[in-house]
Design an enzyme around this catalytic site. Structure first.
Site, PDB file in Angstrom:
ATOM      1  N   SER A 122      46.957  83.991  18.194  1.00 11.47           N
ATOM      2  CA  SER A 122      45.670  84.044  17.506  1.00 11.47           C
ATOM      3  C   SER A 122      44.881  82.753  17.677  1.00 11.47           C
ATOM      4  O   SER A 122      43.662  82.726  17.462  1.00 11.47           O
ATOM      5  CB  SER A 122      45.873  84.322  16.008  1.00 11.47           C
ATOM      6  OG  SER A 122      46.417  85.599  15.791  1.00 11.47           O
ATOM      7  N   GLY A 311      45.781  88.787  16.683  1.00  9.76           N
ATOM      8  CA  GLY A 311      45.264  88.404  17.993  1.00  9.76           C
ATOM      9  C   GLY A 311      44.059  87.483  17.851  1.00  9.76           C
ATOM     10  O   GLY A 311      43.588  87.233  16.732  1.00  9.76           O
ATOM     11  N   CYS A 340      45.758  91.171  10.397  1.00  9.97           N
ATOM     12  CA  CYS A 340      44.896  90.174  11.031  1.00  9.97           C
ATOM     13  C   CYS A 340      43.866  90.850  11.936  1.00  9.97           C
ATOM     14  O   CYS A 340      43.035  91.612  11.458  1.00  9.97           O
ATOM     15  CB  CYS A 340      45.756  89.146  11.774  1.00  9.97           C
ATOM     16  SG  CYS A 340      44.861  87.632  12.179  1.00  9.97           S
ATOM     17  N   LEU A 341      43.898  90.603  13.248  1.00 11.74           N
ATOM     18  CA  LEU A 341      42.964  91.282  14.141  1.00 11.74           C
ATOM     19  C   LEU A 341      43.145  92.790  14.054  1.00 11.74           C
ATOM     20  O   LEU A 341      42.176  93.555  14.109  1.00 11.74           O
ATOM     21  CB  LEU A 341      43.162  90.811  15.586  1.00 11.74           C
ATOM     22  CG  LEU A 341      42.276  91.480  16.644  1.00 11.74           C
ATOM     23  CD1 LEU A 341      40.803  91.258  16.357  1.00 11.74           C
ATOM     24  CD2 LEU A 341      42.634  90.990  18.045  1.00 11.74           C
ATOM     25  N   GLN A 344      41.096  94.074  11.247  1.00 10.50           N
ATOM     26  CA  GLN A 344      39.670  94.128  11.586  1.00 10.50           C
ATOM     27  C   GLN A 344      39.370  95.306  12.514  1.00 10.50           C
ATOM     28  O   GLN A 344      38.351  95.991  12.361  1.00 10.50           O
ATOM     29  CB  GLN A 344      39.256  92.808  12.224  1.00 10.50           C
ATOM     30  CG  GLN A 344      39.406  91.615  11.292  1.00 10.50           C
ATOM     31  CD  GLN A 344      39.530  90.294  12.028  1.00 10.50           C
ATOM     32  OE1 GLN A 344      39.427  90.226  13.260  1.00 10.50           O
ATOM     33  NE2 GLN A 344      39.763  89.223  11.274  1.00 10.50           N
ATOM     34  N   ASN A 382      45.508  83.162   9.457  1.00  9.71           N
ATOM     35  CA  ASN A 382      44.914  82.518  10.622  1.00  9.71           C
ATOM     36  C   ASN A 382      43.839  83.434  11.177  1.00  9.71           C
ATOM     37  O   ASN A 382      44.101  84.297  11.999  1.00  9.71           O
ATOM     38  CB  ASN A 382      45.977  82.245  11.692  1.00  9.71           C
ATOM     39  CG  ASN A 382      45.347  81.748  12.980  1.00  9.71           C
ATOM     40  OD1 ASN A 382      44.220  81.260  12.989  1.00  9.71           O
ATOM     41  ND2 ASN A 382      46.057  81.902  14.088  1.00  9.71           N
ATOM     42  N   GLY A 384      39.253  83.720  11.859  1.00 12.30           N
ATOM     43  CA  GLY A 384      37.904  83.191  11.746  1.00 12.30           C
ATOM     44  C   GLY A 384      36.866  84.284  11.569  1.00 12.30           C
ATOM     45  O   GLY A 384      35.675  83.995  11.427  1.00 12.30           O
ATOM     46  N   PHE A 385      37.307  85.545  11.612  1.00 11.95           N
ATOM     47  CA  PHE A 385      36.423  86.692  11.399  1.00 11.95           C
ATOM     48  C   PHE A 385      36.939  87.487  10.202  1.00 11.95           C
ATOM     49  O   PHE A 385      38.107  87.356   9.817  1.00 11.95           O
ATOM     50  CB  PHE A 385      36.382  87.583  12.642  1.00 11.95           C
ATOM     51  CG  PHE A 385      35.713  86.940  13.826  1.00 11.95           C
ATOM     52  CD1 PHE A 385      34.386  87.210  14.135  1.00 11.95           C
ATOM     53  CD2 PHE A 385      36.414  86.050  14.639  1.00 11.95           C
ATOM     54  CE1 PHE A 385      33.765  86.616  15.224  1.00 11.95           C
ATOM     55  CE2 PHE A 385      35.805  85.450  15.731  1.00 11.95           C
ATOM     56  CZ  PHE A 385      34.472  85.731  16.021  1.00 11.95           C
ATOM     57  N   HIS A 424      49.140  87.450   7.046  1.00 16.57           N
ATOM     58  CA  HIS A 424      50.343  87.634   7.852  1.00 16.57           C
ATOM     59  C   HIS A 424      51.575  87.833   6.967  1.00 16.57           C
ATOM     60  O   HIS A 424      52.192  86.859   6.532  1.00 16.57           O
ATOM     61  CB  HIS A 424      50.562  86.415   8.758  1.00 16.57           C
ATOM     62  CG  HIS A 424      49.650  86.361   9.932  1.00 16.57           C
ATOM     63  ND1 HIS A 424      50.049  86.714  11.202  1.00 16.57           N
ATOM     64  CD2 HIS A 424      48.351  86.017  10.027  1.00 16.57           C
ATOM     65  CE1 HIS A 424      49.032  86.588  12.036  1.00 16.57           C
ATOM     66  NE2 HIS A 424      47.982  86.164  11.349  1.00 16.57           N
ATOM     67  N   GLU A 426      54.441  88.614   7.847  1.00 19.16           N
ATOM     68  CA  GLU A 426      55.658  88.136   8.530  1.00 19.16           C
ATOM     69  C   GLU A 426      55.811  86.622   8.422  1.00 19.16           C
ATOM     70  O   GLU A 426      56.851  86.067   8.786  1.00 19.16           O
ATOM     71  CB  GLU A 426      55.630  88.542  10.005  1.00 19.16           C
ATOM     72  CG  GLU A 426      54.911  87.584  10.941  1.00 19.16           C
ATOM     73  CD  GLU A 426      53.400  87.537  10.760  1.00 19.16           C
ATOM     74  OE1 GLU A 426      52.760  86.618  11.304  1.00 19.16           O
ATOM     75  OE2 GLU A 426      52.831  88.415  10.073  1.00 19.16           O
TER      76      GLU A 426
END
Length: 459
Positions: A122, A311, A340-341, A344, A382, A384-385, A424, A426
């Site tokens: 990421s 990602g 995370c990604l 989104q 982690n 930024g979007f 996350h 994990e």
């Protein structure tokens, strides 16, 4: 007079330690930092031959590097961090020499797990400023990598990297960085950089550690300013690994092995290894496909569930090919779990949109509230979007929210077996408060398998 000369004049490391009331380890760190803290100066001024001018010399070099005033490198500077707005920070380079790594400068507040952080895919396209000052103190080893290569473009730290002091260390961070062809810079004001990023948001930057020691700041500023930024950029194709089976479980897993495992296809948009370990630990038979896989390729493996990984970069760019594949999975009535990604991308597949945060969330101490249970979890993050909650259709409910800034941290479809979280579960590094989400995913597949069995028996 440099620090080594001062120590020698005071009678050696043991003598100066006793004189100033510190340990010899502290003296060793003074040597590495090239300066002696001002609070110890009064004691040293009692040593014959040591003057205030001598002590001032030890502070000028570091002060010049952390508070630059001109374009000429100060004494001892071997690297520079240049921001797109022209701001620059001189420091001491370590790791591999480079011709300039350009990316988005961000900061991470994690106090442990720098190796896991640096290898988290990421972080592709980013230079990491660590707010914790002691980076490198436990060395590196083959177990703590979250991907085969270092994803981050470089790192920024306050203190010089020390020799490793851990029984798990196999290789010093310096050598590890050289092997990964990445550079770092130390001796800079990381608190000042963090405040700058907090107040002004993400900054494009260039980390330069030249072998020949020559600097052209005008050219470096131009390169930093011309980098387009992460918005609109798809980096999944660069970090996703080929299709593969995965059987490793989490470290020190004490959960009993399940007699029946659920067949899961994990879409790798930049997956951390500990995500795959966690799926195995929760009772999954894991098959990994790159994030570019089509819906047809995913369904050909006959999954009972599909996992969407973390990602890098902009979900809007990755969504061009990822969303049709995710929608094909949901249309086939296969349960979906994303983080995370992946969170989104699921939001976009369900009809929502995403946006770039003014300040990203990066660290292992992020509080999140589960709106269903009222429980607060400390999470590892982690990103930024973020998902725009206002864009979500009525068929999607918000399940988690950030207690830092109120941004979205989780969602679930009310018409499909699909849910996701921004953080996350994990960890690695970070707390494991949220591992239950993997177990929830498996429980969904168990329930559906049981319903199929009951249906067949009734028929």
């Amino acid at each position: 007079m440099n620090v080594d000369s001062l120590i020698k004049k005071a009678g050696g490391a043991a003598e100066i330690a006793q004189l100033t009331g510190v340990t010899t380890e502290a003296v060793r760190k003074w040597r590495q930092a090239g300066m002696i803290p001002t609070k110890h100066w009064p004691a040293l001024l009692h040593v014959p031959g040591i003057t205030l001018a001598d002590l001032n010399e030890t502070s000028e070099e570091t002060s010049a590097m952390t508070h630059p005033t001109d374009d000429m490198p100060p004494k001892g500077a071997t690297a520079v961090l240049v921001l797109a707005d022209g701001t620059h920070f001189w420091g001491r380079g370590f790791g591999a020499f480079n011709d300039g790594a350009v990316g988005e400068l961000c900061f991470s507040t994690g106090m442990t797990g720098y190796q896991e952080t640096l290898t988290d895919p990421s972080f592709a396209g980013q230079i990491i400023t660590f707010t914790f000052p002691h980076i490198g103190n436990v060395g590196t080893n083959g177990d703590d990598d979250e991907a085969p290569t270092m994803a981050a473009l470089g790192l920024v730290v306050k203190e010089d990297v020390t020799a490793p002091a851990s029984w798990r260390s196999v290789r010093p961070l310096q050598d590890w960085l050289v092997a990964h062809k990445r550079a770092g810079i130390s001796g800079v004001d990381t608190r000042g950089i963090t405040r700058l990023l907090r107040d002004k948001g993400p900054q494009n930057a260039l980390l330069f550690h030249p072998k020949d020691g020559r600097f052209d700041l005008a050219a470096l500023r131009k390169r930093a300013a011309e980098w387009p930024g992460l918005e609109g950029m798809d980096l999944v194709r660069e970090v996703a690994q080929p299709a593969r089976a995965w059987a490793k479980t989490t470290w020190h897993n004490t959960r009993p092995e399940r007699a029946v495992k659920r067949r899961v296809v994990a879409l790798d948009y930049g997956a951390k290894d500990n995500i795959l370990r966690s799926l195995v630990a929760a009772g999954c038979d894991v098959h990994v496909l790159p994030g570019t896989a089509t819906g047809e390729e995913i369904l050909a493996l006959k999954p009972e569930g599909v996992f969407l990984s973390n990602g890098p970069a902009d979900p809007a760019a990755t969504a061009v090919y990822a969303v049709p594949a995710i929608q094909a999975v949901m249309d086939a009535d296969i349960p979906v779990f994303g983080i995370c990604l992946g969170h989104q991308l699921l939001a976009r597949a369900l009809g929502g949109t995403t946006y770039k945060l003014d300040r990203g969330h990066r660290g292992a101490n992020q509080p999140v509230k589960d709106l269903t249970t009222g429980r607060v979890e400390i999470t590892s993050q982690n990103h930024g979007f973020a998902v725009d909650e206002k864009s979500l259709p009525d068929t999607v409910k918000v399940t988690h929210v950030s207690l830092f800034d109120g941004s979205n941290e989780g969602l679930a479809s009310t018409v499909k077996e699909a849910f996701s979280v921004q953080y996350h579960p994990e960890a690695s590094p970070g707390p494991t408060d949220s591992f239950y989400l993997f177990e929830r995913f498996v429980a969904v597949m168990d329930r559906r398998a049981e319903a199929r069995t009951t249906s067949k028996a009734g028929a």
